[in-house]
Design a protein around this motif. Structure first.
Motif, short mmCIF file in Angstrom:
data_model
loop_
_atom_site.label_atom_id
_atom_site.label_comp_id
_atom_site.label_asym_id
_atom_site.label_seq_id
_atom_site.Cartn_x
_atom_site.Cartn_y
_atom_site.Cartn_z
N UNK A 1 9.15 26.84 -39.95
CA UNK A 1 10.26 27.70 -39.62
C UNK A 1 10.85 27.52 -38.37
N UNK A 2 11.94 27.54 -38.06
CA UNK A 2 12.80 27.29 -36.88
C UNK A 2 13.43 28.82 -36.64
N UNK A 3 12.98 29.29 -35.37
CA UNK A 3 13.36 30.64 -34.84
C UNK A 3 14.91 30.47 -34.28
N UNK A 4 15.33 31.58 -34.18
CA UNK A 4 16.71 31.63 -33.48
C UNK A 4 16.64 31.18 -32.02
N UNK A 5 15.62 31.06 -31.34
CA UNK A 5 15.57 30.63 -30.01
C UNK A 5 15.27 29.24 -30.06
N UNK A 6 15.08 28.59 -31.22
CA UNK A 6 14.99 26.97 -31.32
C UNK A 6 13.41 26.76 -31.12
N UNK A 7 12.61 27.57 -30.88
CA UNK A 7 11.18 27.37 -31.23
C UNK A 7 10.74 27.37 -32.79
N UNK A 8 9.62 26.76 -32.81
CA UNK A 8 9.10 26.63 -34.19
C UNK A 8 7.67 27.12 -34.55
N UNK A 9 7.74 27.45 -35.89
CA UNK A 9 6.11 27.86 -36.35
C UNK A 9 5.80 27.37 -37.66
N UNK A 10 4.45 27.15 -37.93
CA UNK A 10 4.21 26.91 -39.29
C UNK A 10 4.01 27.95 -40.30
N UNK A 11 4.75 28.25 -41.03
CA UNK A 11 4.53 29.47 -42.03
C UNK A 11 3.60 29.16 -43.32
#
Length: 423
Positions: A162-172
């Motif tokens: 996943x890419x967040x609106x601030x450009x950071x990412x996370x594994x969903x």
């Protein structure tokens, strides 16, 4: 007779010329080495060059001139800082820990402390990992940001990057059942309870495609056939990770990792720092009964004799030396369900280690004596995770299993202490 004498003189002349040429070539070679700032074959370090401390043994580290140590320490910090952004800098760099003054005061006997523990002096050079301050900041940001895209990039197809609106990412992580999400989440909080900082921060989120956070990826969620309203876990995504091979002392042909100076003093500083983290990993995987890492490699030796020579499953390394324990979904819940199948492998791995971090061992002792591991883990989980009640917690049976494993681990540490404390 004259012919023989002439041949003898000619032979003598040729031998003399050869000796002169050999001596001259050796002098020329030495002169060239001197000009390039190099020693002869037996030299440990080069003059006029920066020294790579990570490639030097603990013993050889003591021989580095102070000026070179200081120069290399600054170079190492600069290198680590350039690999990640400002926010990662303080979590994955040795930073001020690797100062020349501290390196200069190391002694070989200070690798170990109180018989079976890594020394505080050595631990001071460990990377910080995912500190609680960092985790708290990340959780707050992840819960407030919008998810703007989902794409492959986190292992199996059911997981998404996943890419967040601030450009950071996370594994969903979308679990086939609640066991996987519970295992991932509760393993993270157990690591927090033990003071192990090698697991990226994680949060739970409800897949509400009509809400603000997931609304932008409604079509993608539908195409993945994820159930609306399901609870998923989001784990911080870390860039520039590389694979990790099981270190030699923990392979099947070795005797294990024990507090014997002769087995440790010739290892490089980076090797020692990695071994410290491996000892935490083995404790962690034993407690959670996570079979999807080193234990699965041990199991695979039946048909793959070289499995230990390849990257270990679900274990990665940052550029600055942190080991990152990823994909812990097999821990605790599912791991306890299939414990009968894997227990002998868990016991084998644990028995191979008699070296521990003092802080980790202290927490194990506290949990053994208080016998309230379930309550402490539950309070920590509920305090930091708003969806804890909805996802659920360990069953009474699994909570008892966790406490039993705490007790066994405490006894193993005591056995190691009894065996090695007099050495």
């Amino acid at each position: 007779m004259r012919f023989v004498s002439a041949n003898f003189l000619a032979l003598f002349f040729l031998c003399t010329c050869s000796c002169v040429l050999y001596v001259w070539s050796r002098l020329e070679d030495r002169l060239g080495r001197h000009k390039r700032g190099l020693h002869g074959p037996g030299a440990l370090f080069a003059y006029g060059k920066s020294v790579d401390l990570s490639a030097r043994t603990f013993r050889a580290l003591l021989a580095v001139p102070v000026a070179q140590k200081s120069h290399q320490s600054n170079k190492t910090d600069s290198h680590n800082s350039s690999n990640t952004g400002a926010n990662k800098k303080k979590h994955f760099a040795h930073a001020a820990k690797t100062t020349s003054n501290k390196l200069d005061t190391f002694r070989l006997t200070e690798i170990l402390e109180d018989g079976i523990f890594w020394s505080h002096r050595l631990e001071d050079h460990l990377p910080v990992g995912f500190s609680e301050e960092h985790a708290r900041t990340w959780r707050h940001r992840a819960r407030g940001n919008l998810v703007v895209s989902l794409e492959p990039g986190c292992g199996r197809v059911s997981n998404q990057l996943a890419t967040f609106s601030d450009g950071s990412k996370a594994c969903v992580r979308y679990g086939i059942n609640a066991d996987q999400i519970q295992g991932e989440t509760l393993s993270y909080y157990l690591a927090n309870l033990l003071g192990i900082t090698n697991i990226p921060p994680s949060i739970l989120s409800r897949l509400n495609v009509d809400g603000e956070q997931w609304g932008s990826v409604r079509l993608r969620v539908d195409s993945l056939q994820w159930s609306a309203g399901a609870i998923v876990s989001l784990t911080e995504w870390v860039a520039n990770l590389t694979g990790v091979v099981t270190p030699a002392p923990l392979r099947q042909e070795s005797k294990g990792l024990h507090p014997l100076l002769a087995e440790l003093e010739n290892r490089t500083v980076s090797e020692l720092l990695e071994l410290i983290q491996w000892t935490d990993l083995i404790i962690f995987d034993y407690l959670t009964a996570n079979f999807d890492r080193l234990v699965s490699n041990l199991f695979s030796l039946q048909w793959d004799a070289r499995v230990m020579e390849r990257d270990t499953s679900n274990l990665l390394r940052t550029p600055s030396g942190d080991l990152v324990f990823i994909d812990n979904e097999a821990g605790l819940v599912h791991g306890y369900r299939v414990l009968d199948m894997w227990e002998r492998y868990h016991s084998t791995v644990l028995s191979s280690v008699c070296l521990f971090r003092k802080g980790t061992a202290k927490r194990i002792t506290e949990l053994h004596r208080s016998r309230d591991t379930r309550m402490r883990l539950l309070h920590l989980y509920q305090d930091r995770e708003p969806l804890a009640t909805e996802l659920g917690f360990l069953s009474d049976e699994h909570a008892r299993t966790l406490q039993t494993r705490i007790d066994r681990l405490h006894q193993h540490i005591q056995n190691c202490r009894d065996k090695y404390s007099q050495l």
